[in-house]
Design an enzyme around this catalytic site. Structure first.
Site, mmCIF file in Angstrom:
data_model
loop_
_atom_site.group_PDB
_atom_site.id
_atom_site.type_symbol
_atom_site.label_atom_id
_atom_site.label_comp_id
_atom_site.label_asym_id
_atom_site.label_seq_id
_atom_site.Cartn_x
_atom_site.Cartn_y
_atom_site.Cartn_z
ATOM 1 N N LYS A 106 0.868 -1.184 0.000
ATOM 2 C CA LYS A 106 0.000 0.000 0.000
ATOM 3 C C LYS A 106 0.899 1.227 0.000
ATOM 4 C CE LYS A 106 -4.501 0.623 0.206
ATOM 5 N NZ LYS A 106 -5.532 -0.257 -0.331
ATOM 6 N N GLY A 218 -22.919 4.463 2.776
ATOM 7 C CA GLY A 218 -21.915 4.978 1.837
ATOM 8 C C GLY A 218 -22.451 4.993 0.422
ATOM 9 N N GLY A 220 -20.478 6.111 -2.261
ATOM 10 C CA GLY A 220 -19.311 6.391 -3.105
ATOM 11 C C GLY A 220 -19.190 5.321 -4.171
ATOM 12 N N ASN A 221 -17.973 5.094 -4.630
ATOM 13 C CA ASN A 221 -17.757 4.141 -5.716
ATOM 14 C C ASN A 221 -18.308 2.759 -5.372
ATOM 15 O OD1 ASN A 221 -16.743 3.240 -8.218
ATOM 16 N ND2 ASN A 221 -14.972 2.390 -7.166
ATOM 17 N N ALA A 222 -17.933 2.260 -4.193
ATOM 18 C CA ALA A 222 -18.378 0.914 -3.819
ATOM 19 C C ALA A 222 -19.881 0.897 -3.540
ATOM 20 C CB ALA A 222 -17.594 0.445 -2.592
ATOM 21 N N GLY A 223 -20.353 1.833 -2.728
ATOM 22 C CA GLY A 223 -21.743 1.828 -2.267
ATOM 23 C C GLY A 223 -22.765 2.066 -3.360
#
Ligand code: NAD
Length: 418
Positions: A106, A218, A220-223
């Protein structure tokens, strides 16, 4: 005693717990408690104002026994080495569980990109990749986008790295735009992978997803992809959603288009036709599936006994703390672990790398079908490992850990590292 919320300590606690369950060799356990390589770089960037500014960045290669490091780059004002170390550890387990040929890594830079011009962002991205240039590469450590980084930033980094080496090196980084040989299916791969896990988990628990009520934390991208897909793929009803501005609940179901319109104005909280709820209230709703898809440490020992969902699908990283994990387990609420549920992103990153290395490109259908094969196999591995450990009751997370750690330890053994 206060609950431990330091991410690296949590990563170590989870490792220790799994090591104890699987009776892991003490030497390999000690080696796995710390990253193999942890780099901090301080580098100057010439800003478009003409002045230079110094930035601090990190790149941690947690373990590369099974292959090159793999893990995102975060640009965040509160970035710090402990978070990067924890995320690198989790990447190691995620890649091992998916059984893809990568170790874990990371990276990150301490920076508030919201205050930066595009020119400065490009200069920063290029200089960061130069600074960590000798530690990354297609066969050493392969970064990807993460918090506040995106395909354009990956493209600048691929270009800079290629210039440094005097040849194109598209396989040195993933999450690139399609024009620069990114992969089809990358955008929603995390949510798609999560849906395949949900499908399998529902089969196992005999849950009818067509009748399921779902709450998502959420947008965002995932949610937002998860919210859309759970209805499209299974006909489930999403009854609640939240973002950092607040949430909305409607027992009759929420409309995806109207949510997008509300979000475009600021927050899903502005959705008309539902009841406003707080993030805390969303977590306690009486639903079939709760999908935390926002940030870490959302279900803690303070609220785990209030969760009424029949199943938790951890699309976010680290949404359930170790103490909350135990409470959910004792209450018979299965929590599908993050590094299984959200592994679709890294699996498709692996596909991108494989396509770059081979120079042969796949269709979106190929990508989704191979993703399904890999993540479904991982799910079954986890269920079988949990069964094998029945004598010592363990949850899905620990079952996943024992598989992942076992695979990393086996590669370390084969290499003669212990
Ligand atoms: P994102 O930044 O696109 O979205 C995050 C969402 O969470 C936003 O809607 C934000 O408003 C909301 N949020 C922030 N704080 C909140 C709070 N306190 N309560 C409720 N909502 C809050 O991020 P993302 O890419 O969607 O990632 C979400 C999670 O999924 C992270 O944990 C990330 O590590 C994990 N994840 C994402 C991917 C991916 O491909 N995007 C892959 C693997 C894991």
């Amino acid at each position: 005693m206060a609950e431990e919320l330091d991410p690296f300590k949590i990563a170590q606690i989870q490792l220790d717990e799994a090591a104890e369950i699987m009776d892991l060799d003490k030497q390999v356990h000690a080696m796995l408690r710390e990253p193999m390589q942890s780099v901090t770089v301080n580098f100057p960037v010439r800003m478009h104002s003409g002045a230079t500014k110094e930035f601090t960045g990190f790149r941690v290669l947690y373990n590369n026994a099974r292959g090159p490091g793999k893990g995102g780059i975060r640009f965040h004002p509160a970035e710090n080495i402990d978070t990067v170390k924890a995320l690198a550890a989790w990447m190691t387990w995620k890649c091992a569980l998916a059984d893809i040929p990568f170790g874990g890594a990371k990276g990150g830079v301490i920076v508030d990109t919201k205050r930066m011009s595009e020119t400065d962002l490009e200069a920063l991205s290029r200089q960061y990749i130069r600074s960590i240039g000798s530690f990354v590469g297609p066969h050493t450590d392969v970064p990807a986008p993460d918090v506040y980084t995106n395909p354009q930033i990956m493209a600048w980094m691929a270009d800079e790295y290629s210039k440094m080496h005097g040849r194109d090196e598209f396989g040195m980084i993933t999450g690139k735009p399609l024009e620069l040989w990114g992969s089809q299916g990358r955008f929603d791969s995390t949510a798609v992978g999560g849906m395949y896990v949900l499908r399998e988990a529902a089969k196992l628990r005999k849950m009818n997803l067509r009748k399921a009520r779902v709450a998502v934390q959420g947008f965002g991208n995932a949610g937002h992809f998860a919210l859309d897909l759970v209805t499209k793929m299974f006909g489930s009803k999403v009854v609640a959603i939240s973002d950092s501005g607040g949430g909305v609940y409607s027992p009759g179901g929420l409309d995806y288009k109207k949510l997008q319109e509300a979000k475009a104005k600021g927050s899903v909280d502005d959705y008309r036709g539902g009841q406003k709820i707080t993030n805390e209230e969303l977590l306690d709703l009486d639903v079939d599936v709760l999908i935390p898809a926002a940030i870490e440490n959302q279900i803690t020992k303070a609220n785990a006994d209030k969760v009424r969902a029949k199943m938790v699908l951890e699309l976010a990283n680290g949404p359930v703390t170790p103490e909350a994990d135990k409470i959910l387990f004792e209450r018979g609420i299965p929590s599908m672990p993050d590094f299984l549920v959200n592994s679709g992103g890294v699996i498709v990153s692996y596909f991108e790398w494989a396509q770059n290395i081979s120079g042969y490109y796949w269709t979106k259908e190929d990508v989704y079908s191979r993703l399904d094969t890999i993540i479904t196999r991982s799910f079954r591995d986890v269920v079988n490992a949990q069964r094998e450990h029945k004598g010592r009751k363990i949850n899905y997370r620990m079952a996943a850990y024992t598989i992942a750690i076992g695979r990393v330890a086996a590669a370390m053994k084969a290499r003669g590292w212990y």
